[in-house]
Motif scaffolding. Structure first.
Motif, PDB file in Angstrom:
ATOM      1  N   ILE A  94       0.654  -1.244   0.152  1.00 25.49           N
ATOM      2  CA  ILE A  94       0.002   0.023   0.185  1.00 25.49           C
ATOM      3  C   ILE A  94       0.906   1.352   0.195  1.00 25.49           C
ATOM      4  N   ASP A  95       0.565   2.138  -1.175  1.00 24.67           N
ATOM      5  CA  ASP A  95       1.042   3.474  -0.957  1.00 24.67           C
ATOM      6  C   ASP A  95       0.377   4.375  -0.193  1.00 24.67           C
ATOM      7  N   TRP A  96       0.720   4.808   1.174  1.00 25.24           N
ATOM      8  CA  TRP A  96      -0.100   5.604   1.839  1.00 25.24           C
ATOM      9  C   TRP A  96       0.080   7.041   1.773  1.00 25.24           C
ATOM     10  N   ASN A  98      -0.550   8.177  -1.308  1.00 20.74           N
ATOM     11  CA  ASN A  98      -1.593   8.233  -2.196  1.00 20.74           C
ATOM     12  C   ASN A  98      -2.674   7.228  -2.262  1.00 20.74           C
ATOM     13  N   TRP A  99      -2.630   6.776  -1.066  1.00 20.30           N
ATOM     14  CA  TRP A  99      -3.799   5.634  -0.797  1.00 20.30           C
ATOM     15  C   TRP A  99      -4.331   4.805  -1.946  1.00 20.30           C
ATOM     16  N   THR A 100      -3.378   3.960  -2.467  1.00 16.54           N
ATOM     17  CA  THR A 100      -3.209   3.215  -3.682  1.00 16.54           C
ATOM     18  C   THR A 100      -2.682   1.677  -3.216  1.00 16.54           C
ATOM     19  N   GLY A 101      -3.151   0.861  -3.718  1.00 10.84           N
ATOM     20  CA  GLY A 101      -2.637  -0.443  -3.717  1.00 10.84           C
ATOM     21  C   GLY A 101      -2.072  -1.288  -4.737  1.00 10.84           C
ATOM     22  N   LYS A 102      -1.133  -1.918  -4.604  1.00 12.08           N
ATOM     23  CA  LYS A 102      -0.573  -2.438  -5.806  1.00 12.08           C
ATOM     24  C   LYS A 102      -1.233  -3.903  -6.282  1.00 12.08           C
ATOM     25  N   GLU A 103      -1.885  -4.661  -4.978  1.00 12.97           N
ATOM     26  CA  GLU A 103      -2.273  -5.747  -5.204  1.00 12.97           C
ATOM     27  C   GLU A 103      -4.092  -5.659  -4.921  1.00 12.97           C
ATOM     28  N   ALA A 104      -4.829  -6.548  -5.518  1.00 10.91           N
ATOM     29  CA  ALA A 104      -6.317  -6.368  -5.100  1.00 10.91           C
ATOM     30  C   ALA A 104      -6.459  -6.345  -3.588  1.00 10.91           C
ATOM     31  N   SER A 106      -4.872  -5.279  -1.462  1.00 11.44           N
ATOM     32  CA  SER A 106      -4.340  -4.122  -0.829  1.00 11.44           C
ATOM     33  C   SER A 106      -5.365  -3.123  -0.865  1.00 11.44           C
ATOM     34  N   SER A 107      -5.759  -3.055  -2.126  1.00  9.80           N
ATOM     35  CA  SER A 107      -6.843  -1.947  -2.427  1.00  9.80           C
ATOM     36  C   SER A 107      -8.148  -2.251  -1.834  1.00  9.80           C
ATOM     37  N   GLU A 108      -8.514  -3.495  -1.460  1.00  4.75           N
ATOM     38  CA  GLU A 108      -9.781  -3.854  -0.555  1.00  4.75           C
ATOM     39  C   GLU A 108      -9.535  -3.428   0.895  1.00  4.75           C
ATOM     40  N   CYS A 109      -8.235  -3.175   1.335  1.00  4.53           N
ATOM     41  CA  CYS A 109      -8.095  -2.803   2.692  1.00  4.53           C
ATOM     42  C   CYS A 109      -8.187  -1.535   2.732  1.00  4.53           C
ATOM     43  N   ILE A 110      -7.677  -0.717   1.713  1.00  5.06           N
ATOM     44  CA  ILE A 110      -7.937   0.927   1.638  1.00  5.06           C
ATOM     45  C   ILE A 110      -9.374   1.249   1.494  1.00  5.06           C
ATOM     46  N   GLU A 111     -10.145   0.348   0.742  1.00 11.21           N
ATOM     47  CA  GLU A 111     -11.564   0.769   0.444  1.00 11.21           C
ATOM     48  C   GLU A 111     -12.394   0.407   2.008  1.00 11.21           C
ATOM     49  N   THR A 112     -11.899  -0.691   2.775  1.00  9.29           N
ATOM     50  CA  THR A 112     -12.407  -0.679   3.875  1.00  9.29           C
ATOM     51  C   THR A 112     -12.461   0.421   4.815  1.00  9.29           C
ATOM     52  N   ILE A 113     -11.239   0.809   5.116  1.00 10.18           N
ATOM     53  CA  ILE A 113     -10.605   1.848   5.930  1.00 10.18           C
ATOM     54  C   ILE A 113     -11.292   3.179   5.383  1.00 10.18           C
ATOM     55  N   ARG A 114     -11.580   3.407   4.198  1.00 10.32           N
ATOM     56  CA  ARG A 114     -12.545   4.574   3.761  1.00 10.32           C
ATOM     57  C   ARG A 114     -13.809   4.406   4.132  1.00 10.32           C
ATOM     58  N   ASP A 115     -14.444   3.248   3.800  1.00 12.89           N
ATOM     59  CA  ASP A 115     -15.748   2.838   4.027  1.00 12.89           C
ATOM     60  C   ASP A 115     -16.217   3.109   5.787  1.00 12.89           C
ATOM     61  N   CYS A 116     -14.948   3.091   6.454  1.00  6.92           N
ATOM     62  CA  CYS A 116     -15.239   3.022   7.868  1.00  6.92           C
ATOM     63  C   CYS A 116     -14.866   4.571   8.321  1.00  6.92           C
ATOM     64  N   LEU A 137       4.242  -1.271   7.832  1.00  5.15           N
ATOM     65  CA  LEU A 137       3.265  -2.405   8.084  1.00  5.15           C
ATOM     66  C   LEU A 137       2.502  -2.203   9.303  1.00  5.15           C
ATOM     67  N   TYR A 138       3.006  -1.317  10.337  1.00  2.00           N
ATOM     68  CA  TYR A 138       2.311  -0.950  11.427  1.00  2.00           C
ATOM     69  C   TYR A 138       1.459   0.222  11.087  1.00  2.00           C
ATOM     70  N   LEU A 139       0.220   0.141  11.364  1.00  2.00           N
ATOM     71  CA  LEU A 139      -0.791   1.115  11.102  1.00  2.00           C
ATOM     72  C   LEU A 139      -1.553   1.701  12.530  1.00  2.00           C
TER      73      LEU A 139
END
Length: 209
Positions: A94-96, A98-104, A106-116, A137-139
């Protein structure tokens, strides 16, 4: 210490130490993702703070990732005014910035955090290993980024390749000031007590008796 029954599972887990004055209560958020621990703290004005600690293995399956995303969504729906979720999410792709993921995943994780409606606070890499690219790695996830008033990355403990993160979370906690001090007899120096009592009792004068 939470959970009190740590370790619960035959795998890596999560643990929290919280000051007793804060009167934290462990919460059970029933989900299939087990490597987490949750506590609730009562704040002033009937507000409540939810604190979660997460560990996701780097070898987690897609099913495990879906379980984690579902856990975050359920934790967000608990109705707490203050939310603090942190831990080793092991999402290095995850590129934090730009909030983008190189893998599916990672992208799903970003979308979950946004949805929350959560903010991710850590900006620097948290793991350094020789001949490997540093990774974040640590968020630290919060529902209001203004809750974090300072954050600093410190040197690792011992031989660990993970840094230590020190931060301040600003809230109006409800401190228990009525706690009385009690002696901890389990930590008494009984040998020193024995030496102090090594007297010739027959020579002592107890009011002439």
């Amino acid at each position: 210490m939470f959970p009190e029954s740590f370790p619960q599972y035959n795998e890596r887990g999560a643990i929290m130490y919280i000051k007793q004055d804060l009167k934290a209560v462990e919460m059970e958020i029933e989900m299939d993702f087990k490597e987490s621990v949750w506590v609730k703290i009562n704040l002033q004005n009937k507000d409540k703070m939810l604190i979660g600690c997460i560990y996701k293995s780097p070898s987690s399956s897609d099913v495990k990732l879906e379980q984690l995303n579902s856990l975050l969504k359920k934790a967000r729906r608990q109705g707490n005014s203050h939310i603090l979720i942190r831990g080793d999410f092991n999402c290095p792709t995850i590129d934090w910035d730009n909030w983008t993921g190189k893998e599916a995943s990672s992208s799903e994780c970003i979308e979950t955090i946004r949805d929350c409606y959560l903010s991710q606070i850590v900006k620097e890499p948290t793991r350094y290993r020789i001949n490997q690219e540093p990774s974040l790695l640590y968020l630290i996830l919060v529902n209001d980024e203004n809750f974090i008033t300072s954050i600093e990355c410190l040197s690792p403990l011992g031989a660990s390749d993970h840094i230590v993160i020190n931060f301040e979370f600003n809230c109006y906690s409800k401190i228990d000031n009525n706690r009385s001090d009690r002696l901890n007899y389990f930590k008494a120096d009984f040998e020193a007590i024995k030496n102090d009592l090594d007297l010739d009792w027959k020579c002592l004068n107890f009011n002439g008796k």
